[in-house]
Design a protein around this motif. Structure first.
Motif: not given
Length: 722
Positions: A496-505
């Protein structure tokens, strides 16, 4: 808060503000007494009605003394003291009076800073510093007494009533003694008793904690408690070891206060924004965002010569030049042994914090209305982590975690969001925190929150998972938890956020450090595809997270086909053009190309050879090493067509020759091997009657290559291999 920082720096003999140290040399006579009247009036008007939490008697006493100075200075202004018409006294007494008044300027300025410090600082911090701050007030009283003894009162032409007030102040100042409030000291001892209780494994009674925090200190809500915690954490970071009590002890007080926050106030709303309007819009760091929004020009002395960004942790190297810590550390790690700015050889690789410059940068940020937040730079987290946790801190944090997990399991949406955030912050530092958070059962609840429709809750949970995964034993806990891996990949794909996607990576990168998990991660549906997409279109940080995850996955030989099918190879080739991730991309390609399937796929990419050549020309030492290794494997495993493509590349010979002399040990070895491939190809061409290097159309240039390059290459082959 700025004045508090200035006072703290002043006591540690730093130079945050020239006014605090320099007398006004350009002021004399009427202008000087007008300035003194203005400063003293400002102190009295600003702080007379302030209710001080601590140092009440000392602060009131100092303000009352300054009130007498106000009367004195106003009289001198009205009598036009210092003007040519009023100069009827001797030149000696006038010079003495002028010197005393200039010293009074410094004293008043420092008094203002101290009183402002007591008015604005954290209650807990003032409590911990109670004896020291009492000493500062006593120092000022002593200086007032000394100045009044020297001041030629009888030569100032004062009226009888004003002279009597000044003389009374003089007598009182002589009699002043160090005063430490007994009630304040009793509270400070109570605070330490809580620390001792946790140290001995005994959790203090909640009634005693409520009496101390709520009734005695007046900390009545969650927001106030959070402010106290943040202030104490700032002291650990900003004082950089020069701290009493020590950072470890204050760390224990932080842990106790955090525990009391949730024990006493639960998860009541404290102003935390747990919803965001536009979750897909990247949120820049505080400083970067505010600079961008207001178009403030950063002073060039505050800019790192390497990154060209505002320095957050300036350090000095052996040549005397200053750089941001992360930038110069990376420069040195890449094998450089010269100063980036001057080109001088580095005597050693030691770096020393430039604390004076950091203080100036903080002041500039404050003056420019820019928040210099601790989360803007990793160095602050490192400083906070360096305060080793005491047993009291560990026990208090354990008690806090048990409360957080309870609300994480059964609380409202807002409570779960706050709990996830606090677990995220606790897991940010210290393996002890990461260990017992997982042992207490946080991972299943965080895994459930990964599917939350609340953007902040999802972001906090995946970031908490990332922080927990740093601890080695937690990796298996995460991988073995139901569909936790699939949920992390789901956040990577459609967070739901760019930061969430980056931290998932970043979480996948952390988990893939364990070899047996690499294949398990790669086969998850859409995992490689999402990493490839993030590498192509993400923010600079997102691209870094994606390329490191892809690099780790590439180290497992069974993942080669998945990397090809999922677009990983194509995205890695494209990333060779991006300076920020090119080194890691070349490293991943160098791994994949070892397999014939990978070599064939990379060889089919139109820009692969050109990208690797560009890395050999302009990359970092490690990047050049990875690039030449990839090109060598392409020639060996990619088939004749791919080898032909590599060996026909323009300027390849010159780049190899340069690398043979300037590259790392491994780069020179790989370059020598590729040079042998060149020579074998050239010899084969000569035997078939085609003289010269394949790929050069000009006859003279062919001859020149054979004459000038073949000999030094054959010589260099034997040198680096030794």
């Amino acid at each position: 808060m700025a004045s508090a920082a200035i006072f703290s720096s002043l006591r540690r003999r730093r130079s945050p503000s020239l006014e605090a140290f320099l007398a006004p040399v350009d002021l004399s006579g009427v202008a000087l007494v007008q300035t003194l009247a203005s400063i003293s009036t400002e102190v009295v008007s600003c702080f007379t009605s302030v209710r001080f939490s601590f140092q009440r008697k000392n602060a009131r006493s100092l303000i009352r003394k300054i009130e007498i100075f106000v009367v004195l200075f106003e009289f001198l202004v009205d009598s036009n003291w210092g003007s040519s018409r009023s100069r009827r006294r001797s030149s000696v007494s006038e010079s003495t009076a002028l010197l005393c008044l200039k010293e009074l300027y410094l004293l008043l300025y420092r008094s203002k800073i101290l009183v402002d410090y007591c008015a604005q600082s954290s209650k807990l911090w003032l409590l911990l510093q109670n004896p020291s701050i009492s000493g500062y007030f006593h120092d000022l009283n002593q200086e007032i007494s000394t100045l009044l003894d020297v001041l030629p009162v009888n030569d100032l032409g004062l009226s009888d009533d004003i002279r009597e007030q000044v003389e009374l102040l003089q007598r009182q100042s002589r009699k002043s003694r160090l005063y430490i409030d007994k009630n304040d000291e009793s509270l400070r001892e109570s605070f330490y008793s809580f620390l001792d209780g946790f140290e001995n494994g005994e959790i203090p009674n909640s009634v005693d904690l409520r009496l101390f925090f709520v009734e005695k200190l007046g900390i009545r809500d969650s927001k106030s408690c959070r402010t106290e915690i943040e202030f104490l954490e700032e002291q650990i970071v900003n004082h950089d070891g020069d701290l009493e009590p020590t950072g470890s002890v204050i760390n224990g007080f932080v842990a106790i206060t955090r525990y009391c926050r949730f024990l006493l106030f639960g998860f009541e709303e404290d102003g935390l924004e747990w919803r965001i309007e536009n979750p897909k819009k990247p949120r820049k760091g505080f400083v970067a965002q505010e600079i961008g929004d207001t178009f403030i020009t950063v002073p060039k002395d505050f800019v790192c010569p390497i990154s060209l960004d505002l320095m957050t942790d300036p350090v000095i190297i052996s040549t005397g030049q200053t750089y941001d810590r992360s930038s110069i550390a990376r420069w040195i790690e890449e094998g450089h042994c010269t100063c980036p700015k001057t080109g001088q050889m580095l005597m050693d690789s030691r770096i020393v914090p430039n604390r004076a410059l950091k203080n100036l940068i903080v002041q500039w940020c404050t003056a420019s209305g820019i928040s210099y937040e601790s989360e803007f730079t990793d160095s602050s987290n490192e400083s906070f982590a360096s305060a080793l946790p005491t047993k009291a801190a560990v026990e208090a944090n354990k008690a806090t975690v048990s409360i957080l997990i309870k609300y994480l399991a059964d609380g409202s949406e807002a409570a779960q969001t706050v709990a996830a955030r606090e677990i995220r912050l606790l897991a940010k530092t210290g393996k002890e925190n990461r260990a017992y958070i997982a042992e207490a059962g946080a991972i299943p609840h965080l895994c459930r929150l990964l599917k939350s429709e609340n953007a902040i809750a999802q972001e906090n949970s995946v970031t908490a998972m990332l922080n927990l995964s740093i601890y080695e034993k937690n990796k298996s806990r995460i991988m073995e938890e139901g569909d936790c891996l699939e949920s992390i990949v789901s956040v990577l794909v459609s967070g739901l956020t760019v930061e969430a996607q980056e931290n998932a990576a970043a979480t996948l990168f952390s988990l893939s450090a364990v070899h047996e998990y690499k294949k398990q991660i790669a086969v998850v549906d859409q995992c490689v595809e999402a990493l490839a997409l993030l590498l192509q279109n993400g923010t600079p940080r997102g691209k870094k997270d994606a390329v490191t995850a892809l690099y780790n996955l590439s180290t497992h030989p069974d993942n080669c086909s998945r990397m090809i099918e999922g677009g990983g190879v194509s995205s890695l080739v494209g990333a060779l053009k991006n300076e920020g991730v090119a080194e890691e991309a070349a490293g991943a390609l160098a791994l994949l190309v070892r397999q014939s399937l990978g070599a064939e796929a990379i060889g089919k990419e139109d820009s692969a050879v050109a990208g690797l050549m560009g890395m050999m020309r302009c990359g970092t030492p490690r990047g050049k090493e990875n690039a030449v290794a990839a090109l060598l494997e392409l020639c060996r495993s990619g088939g004749a067509a791919v080898a032909e493509k590599v060996l026909r590349a323009p300027a390849i010979a010159g780049l190899l020759q340069t690398l043979l002399f300037t590259g790392t040990k491994r780069a020179r070895r790989k370059a020598a091997s590729l040079a042998r491939v060149f020579q074998r190809r050239e010899n084969a061409a000569m035997r078939s009657g085609v003289y010269g290097f394949v790929g050069n159309s000009n006859g003279n240039r062919d001859g020149s290559f054979t004459t000038d390059v073949s000999v030094p290459i054959s010589i260099s082959i034997s040198v680096p291999v030794l």
